[in-house]
Motif scaffolding. Structure first.
Motif: not given
Length: 227
Positions: A118-136
């Motif tokens: 979950e992060y914010e970039r260029d003023g846009v919040e990427r929070r659940f359920p619109y976040c990204d996932y890293e698969l390990l």
């Protein structure tokens, strides 16, 4: 070959063509042609290049690139098309191999840990359920083909054609562990090739699933030496 329905007019006759298939997970298709009065036309079916043989209503037919059926159609008639293929290994870059069957490429699925980002970039919040996932990766992947013998196995599957939990088709493959490390400077990216193509263990039976079914996967493997 995809499930489809066509309604049209040919020579003044109303024509309905229904295509029923589970392709590419099944290598067969049922065509149903319905007309409201007798009419002559040709039905042309494009055949895939990989098909080793083609059967129409149980009898051998031309293997392509097109199968053309010229006749007078009357009432409702059904045709069953069956394609034949054998699972095979295909050469890839760096001397590796991939497994293919029909129109599908198969891969070794790797169990994954999902890390939520979950992060914010260029003023846009990427929070659940619109976040990204890293698969390990969390399961063994350092493998190579012990032989070119592959066996196709059909499964019932579920409502999702490319389901990762219940794929409709898989390949049984004999794999061996190999000495294969991560690329220099990376923790989770495999090197282009293993350090050795010599088997580091006995052959074991593994299951490969369609490339699109595996969220994290190893698709290109070496053909290992047993001695």
């Amino acid at each position: 070959m995809l499930p489809a329905e066509l309604t049209t007019e040919i020579g003044g006759a109303q024509v309905r063509l229904l295509t029923e298939t589970e392709y590419p997970f099944r290598l067969s298709c049922r065509y149903t042609v319905s007309v409201d009065r007798p009419v002559r036309f040709e039905l042309k079916i494009r055949l895939p290049k990989w098909a080793k043989a083609v059967r129409l209503n149980g009898e051998e037919a031309s293997s392509g690139p097109f199968l053309t059926i010229r006749q007078e159609w009357s009432g409702t008639e059904s045709l069953t098309l069956e394609l034949q293929d054998c699972p095979r290994l295909v050469s890839r870059p760096f001397g590796l191999k991939s497994a293919e069957y029909g129109a599908l490429v198969f891969a070794l699925p790797i169990s994954a840990e999902y890390k939520k980002l979950e992060y914010e970039r260029d003023g846009v919040e990427r929070r659940f359920p619109y976040c990204d996932y890293e698969l390990l990766p969390r399961s063994e992947w350092r493998c190579g083909f012990a032989s070119g013998e592959l066996t196709a196995v059909g499964h019932e599957g579920d409502d999702f054609p490319f389901s990762s939990k219940n794929p409709r088709l898989s390949l049984k493959a004999s794999l061996c562990r190999v000495n294969w490390e991560y690329a220099d400077g990376y923790e989770y990216i495999a090197a282009n090739t293993p350090a050795s193509r010599k088997a580091a263990g006995p052959p074991e039976e593994w299951e490969l699933i369609p490339y699109g079914c595996a969220k994290l996967r190893l698709t290109e493997l070496p053909l290992v030496r047993q001695k």
